[in-house]
Design a protein around this motif. Structure first.
Motif, short mmCIF file in Angstrom:
data_model
loop_
_atom_site.label_atom_id
_atom_site.label_comp_id
_atom_site.label_asym_id
_atom_site.label_seq_id
_atom_site.Cartn_x
_atom_site.Cartn_y
_atom_site.Cartn_z
N GLN A 226 0.97 -1.26 -0.07
CA GLN A 226 -0.32 0.14 -0.18
C GLN A 226 0.60 1.24 -0.20
O GLN A 226 0.33 2.63 -0.47
CB GLN A 226 -0.58 0.00 1.29
N SER A 227 2.44 1.16 1.00
CA SER A 227 2.66 2.66 0.97
C SER A 227 3.37 2.37 -0.46
O SER A 227 3.74 3.57 -0.61
CB SER A 227 4.35 2.02 2.20
N ALA A 228 3.57 1.52 -1.48
CA ALA A 228 4.48 1.87 -2.95
C ALA A 228 3.58 2.35 -3.45
O ALA A 228 3.69 2.85 -4.70
CB ALA A 228 4.88 -0.01 -2.74
N ARG A 229 2.13 2.24 -3.75
CA ARG A 229 1.14 2.88 -4.32
C ARG A 229 1.18 4.30 -4.11
O ARG A 229 0.86 5.44 -2.94
CB ARG A 229 -0.19 2.11 -3.95
N LYS A 230 1.76 5.39 -5.28
CA LYS A 230 1.70 6.20 -5.29
C LYS A 230 0.82 6.81 -6.48
O LYS A 230 0.96 6.43 -7.47
CB LYS A 230 2.91 6.84 -5.45
N GLU A 231 0.22 8.14 -6.80
CA GLU A 231 -0.14 8.66 -8.04
C GLU A 231 0.98 9.02 -8.53
O GLU A 231 2.01 9.78 -8.17
CB GLU A 231 -0.73 10.11 -6.79
N LEU A 232 0.63 8.83 -9.95
CA LEU A 232 2.28 8.99 -10.95
C LEU A 232 1.61 10.37 -11.16
O LEU A 232 0.72 11.23 -11.27
CB LEU A 232 1.99 8.64 -11.57
N THR A 233 2.64 11.27 -11.57
CA THR A 233 2.40 13.06 -11.88
C THR A 233 1.92 12.98 -13.76
O THR A 233 2.04 11.81 -14.31
CB THR A 233 3.60 13.92 -12.35
N PRO A 234 1.43 13.95 -14.51
CA PRO A 234 1.22 13.84 -15.67
C PRO A 234 2.37 13.12 -16.58
O PRO A 234 3.04 12.03 -18.07
CB PRO A 234 1.02 15.31 -15.97
N LEU A 235 3.49 13.70 -15.26
CA LEU A 235 5.33 13.36 -16.92
C LEU A 235 5.07 12.35 -16.76
O LEU A 235 5.88 10.57 -17.89
CB LEU A 235 5.89 13.96 -16.91
N GLU A 236 4.74 11.30 -15.87
CA GLU A 236 5.23 10.01 -15.56
C GLU A 236 4.27 9.17 -16.17
O GLU A 236 4.47 7.96 -17.40
CB GLU A 236 5.47 9.99 -13.39
N GLU A 237 2.95 8.95 -16.25
CA GLU A 237 2.22 8.55 -16.56
C GLU A 237 1.82 8.57 -18.22
O GLU A 237 2.28 7.66 -19.10
CB GLU A 237 0.39 9.68 -16.39
N ALA A 238 2.29 9.94 -19.11
CA ALA A 238 3.09 10.00 -20.38
C ALA A 238 4.34 8.73 -20.07
O ALA A 238 3.82 8.33 -21.54
CB ALA A 238 3.34 11.22 -20.58
N SER A 239 5.02 8.68 -19.87
CA SER A 239 6.69 7.95 -19.81
C SER A 239 6.33 7.06 -20.11
O SER A 239 6.92 5.98 -20.68
CB SER A 239 7.35 8.34 -18.56
N LEU A 240 5.15 6.16 -19.13
CA LEU A 240 4.70 5.41 -18.83
C LEU A 240 3.48 4.93 -20.17
O LEU A 240 4.04 3.66 -21.22
CB LEU A 240 3.50 4.53 -17.79
N GLN A 241 2.76 5.61 -20.86
CA GLN A 241 2.39 5.36 -21.69
C GLN A 241 2.91 5.17 -23.24
O GLN A 241 2.92 4.47 -23.97
CB GLN A 241 1.17 6.70 -21.79
N ASN A 242 4.44 5.87 -23.10
CA ASN A 242 4.73 5.91 -24.82
C ASN A 242 6.23 4.59 -24.04
O ASN A 242 6.17 4.64 -25.31
CB ASN A 242 5.91 6.85 -24.13
N GLN A 243 6.51 3.93 -22.79
CA GLN A 243 7.01 2.66 -22.70
C GLN A 243 5.72 1.93 -23.37
O GLN A 243 6.30 0.22 -24.51
CB GLN A 243 7.14 2.58 -21.28
N LYS A 244 4.66 2.12 -22.91
CA LYS A 244 3.44 0.29 -23.70
C LYS A 244 3.55 0.68 -25.35
O LYS A 244 3.84 -0.09 -25.82
CB LYS A 244 2.23 0.89 -23.21
N LEU A 245 3.46 2.07 -25.56
CA LEU A 245 3.44 2.16 -26.72
C LEU A 245 5.13 2.07 -28.10
O LEU A 245 4.57 1.36 -28.69
CB LEU A 245 3.64 3.82 -27.35
N LYS A 246 5.58 2.41 -27.39
CA LYS A 246 6.91 1.93 -27.95
C LYS A 246 7.26 0.48 -27.97
O LYS A 246 7.59 -0.57 -29.01
CB LYS A 246 8.47 2.23 -27.21
N ALA A 247 6.80 -0.89 -27.29
CA ALA A 247 6.40 -2.00 -26.74
C ALA A 247 6.10 -2.69 -27.44
O ALA A 247 6.44 -3.49 -28.59
CB ALA A 247 6.29 -2.25 -25.53
N ALA A 248 4.87 -1.83 -27.94
CA ALA A 248 4.00 -2.45 -28.96
C ALA A 248 4.04 -2.31 -30.20
O ALA A 248 3.68 -2.90 -31.31
CB ALA A 248 2.60 -1.54 -28.98
N TYR A 249 4.40 -1.31 -30.56
CA TYR A 249 5.85 -1.03 -31.78
C TYR A 249 6.57 -1.58 -32.13
O TYR A 249 6.62 -2.51 -33.08
CB TYR A 249 6.32 0.34 -31.44
N GLU A 250 7.64 -2.06 -30.83
CA GLU A 250 8.61 -3.21 -31.31
C GLU A 250 7.93 -4.81 -31.68
O GLU A 250 8.87 -5.31 -32.48
CB GLU A 250 9.74 -2.75 -30.08
N ALA A 251 6.69 -5.13 -31.12
CA ALA A 251 6.13 -6.05 -31.41
C ALA A 251 5.81 -6.12 -32.99
O ALA A 251 5.77 -7.32 -33.46
CB ALA A 251 4.72 -6.29 -30.20
#
Length: 615
Positions: free
Chosen positions: A120-145
């Motif tokens: 529970q303590s490890a859960r934290k709300e992400l900032t907008p830039l962090e959310e965008a970074s995670l989305q971009n990582q997922k997009l990049k992984a889908a692109y590579e696949a």
């Protein structure tokens, strides 16, 4: 941004510790966002447009962290009483199932609770830039696949996928930066609103302290603003509260007052220290024209030749009793005007003595013939300040009328008294624990010790200009009687030592010579008191040595003390003691002048008047 907003809500609700943790999380997230932004823009020069705002938000969060840390430091839990239950360790040894041996491992139920808490303590709300970074990582992984499944002949489709990926990643970053800027502006506005609310709250506290049915004068209005500034300063610093606690615990310990002022003056940003410098500059601004423009020191022709307010080019600066040479800044207005030995000064005295014979032209001609480096210290100071304008094209103006200088001196003295009163009242407002009679006296002494040192030299120069005729008469009398015997002053031989070559009352002479070296009125008065006590002790010693059979042989009265003090003053060769006494009479507190200190000061003034009237 959400962490900063949550910290603000907790702070407003009085949840100090939770707000403290959230502010620290906000600072960590801001630094991580700045680091990510720097990594994304390392190919471009400069920083992002939101970097200054994020740095400002981090700075304001850090200020709140400092304030909350100070509050939490006060609320530390008290240590448990002896014999109480010992604190339970988080990792405790438990009995295993095998033989009751102690095991270093936790039971399963406790282990499961700890794992849930950590998750529970490890859960934290992400900032907008962090959310965008995670989305971009997922997009990049889908692109590579998808690229991995393409045939080598499908190069056009691969290019299309690459361009689509870049467009989507840029859109995510743009949207995230817009959201972050909105959150940043909101957080900054909330912090500024909170700081403004604190300022208004402190201003209301100052207004309640200065509430009055009549309109406030400009001085009272300024005092109220300074008090509000002190309250705001104490919100951000811990040392004033610590000193207040010490004063409250030991109200009779006056050494704490001295320590408090030493600490206060070591923080130049404190409102009291700022007011002290402001008032000192205001007094010096009034002093400077009176002592620099038409000062008798600046005239080429000195009216008497006793090194009065001037430096002889052929002589050296006088030495302190311990043998140290005075610095020029200390010897400007405190030099020994009638040294017992010194050929250069003696030549100066002979030239000045012609005034009494009715031939002042010779002395004036001698003064006009002197080079600029042989003129007064005022001329030397002007030469060092602007050597390109030396020598001056026009003769320096003559001294001001005595009446004009007297009026200026009265106004400056009044300003000094008002300045000290303002500093005292503001200090008592800030530290209410000093409101006792003894505390006020010690506080006033500390204020004078800090206020007078940079101002005493020019202030004494003005006093000497006003009392110049009296000092000239005293200097001439000292020069005429410098080798007078005790009998010439009506003193009995029993009051002097029997051993030949021994300097009579040397300790008192040395104490008198220390007076010009001090820069605070109270310390000067202490020198006078020690000088008179030394005279009484020496007289008792000399009389007892002559007549050891009579127990009261060393007792002296006022009719013998005054001539003895006159003898010591004559041996000290300090005509400026007359101006020093006039200044002390003005700036010593009335309560001190009613006891031993007042008697000693009056005795010294009487001795100076007696020497001035000698035939």
């Amino acid at each position: 941004m959400r962490a900063a907003s949550g910290a603000l809500e907790m702070d407003s609700a009085g949840r100090t510790r939770e707000a403290y943790v959230e502010y620290l999380k906000s600072i960590t997230l801001i630094s991580q966002a700045l680091q990510d932004e720097a990594a994304l823009t390392e190919d471009r020069e400069g920083l992002g447009p939101n970097t200054p705002k994020m740095l400002k938000l981090a700075e304001q969060c850090l200020e709140r962290v400092k304030s909350l840390a100070a509050t939490l430091g006060k609320n530390k839990a008290k240590p448990s009483a002896p014999g109480g239950p010992a604190p339970i360790s988080r990792h405790r040894r438990v009995f295993s199932d095998e033989g009751g041996k102690l095991s270093p491992f936790l039971p399963p139920e406790i282990f499961q609770k700890l794992q849930i808490a950590e998750a529970q303590s490890a859960r934290k709300e992400l900032t907008p830039l962090e959310e965008a970074s995670l989305q971009n990582q997922k997009l990049k992984a889908a692109y590579e696949a998808r690229v991995a499944r393409l045939n080598p002949s499908q190069a056009l489709q691969k290019t299309s996928l690459t361009l689509s990926l870049q467009r989507q990643m840029m859109e995510n970053l743009v949207i995230a930066r817009a959201r972050e800027e909105t959150c940043l502006n909101s957080a900054l506005a909330q912090l500024q609103r909170k700081m403004e609310e604190r300022r208004l709250r402190l201003q209301e506290a100052a207004n309640r302290r200065f509430s009055s049915s009549v309109a406030l004068t400009p001085e009272e209005q300024e005092q109220r603003e300074l008090y509000a500034a002190i309250l705001e300063y104490e919100q951000d610093h811990d040392w004033p509260r610590q000193w207040k606690a010490r004063l409250k615990r030991s109200p009779s310990d006056l050494s704490l007052v001295t320590g408090l002022f030493s600490c206060l003056l070591s923080f130049p940003e404190h409102p009291i220290a700022q007011l002290l410098r402001k008032l000192q500059c205001a007094v010096y601004t009034r002093l400077y024209p009176a002592i620099s423009q038409n000062n008798p020191e600046a005239t080429p022709a000195a009216p008497i030749g006793l090194a009065f307010l001037s430096l002889d080019a052929g002589g050296l600066l006088p030495a302190e009793p311990g043998g140290r040479r005075l610095r020029a800044s200390r010897s400007l207005h405190c030099m020994f005007s009638v040294p017992e030995h010194g050929s250069a000064t003696l030549r100066h005295s002979i030239s000045g003595a012609t005034l009494a014979d009715g031939s002042p032209d010779a002395s004036r001609a001698e003064g006009d013939a002197r080079s600029p480096r042989e003129s007064s210290f005022e001329d030397l100071e002007r030469f060092l300040a602007s050597p390109e304008d030396w020598p001056p094209g026009e003769p320096m103006a003559g001294p001001r009328p005595a009446a004009s200088l007297q009026e200026q001196l009265k106004g400056i003295v009044r300003d000094i008294h008002n300045a000290i009163d303002r500093l005292l009242s503001l200090t008592l407002l800030a530290f209410e624990e000093l409101s006792t009679a003894a505390g006020k006296d010690q506080c006033l002494a500390c204020i004078e010790d800090a206020f007078f040192p940079p101002l005493w030299a020019p202030l004494l120069a003005l006093y000497r200009s006003v009392h110049r005729p009296q000092e000239e008469a005293l200097a001439r009398s000292m020069e005429r009687h410098r080798h007078a015997s005790p009998a010439d002053l009506g003193l009995s031989p029993r009051l002097f030592p029997t051993a030949p070559g021994r300097l009579a009352y040397g300790a008192a002479v040395e104490e008198l010579r220390l007076i010009p070296l001090e820069t605070c009125p109270r310390r000067k008065l202490d020198c006078i008191v020690r000088a008179l006590r030394s005279i009484c002790e020496c007289a008792e010693e000399y009389c007892s040595a002559r007549d050891s059979r009579t127990p009261t042989a060393g007792t002296i009265g006022a009719d013998e003390l005054l001539p003895l003090l006159s003898y010591a003053v004559l041996r000290s060769a300090l005509p400026q003691l007359l101006s020093e006494c006039a200044a002390l009479e003005e700036f010593i507190h009335e309560g001190c002048l009613l006891g031993e200190e007042g008697y000693c000061l009056t005795s010294l003034q009487s001795a100076l008047a007696f020497l001035r009237s000698l035939p």
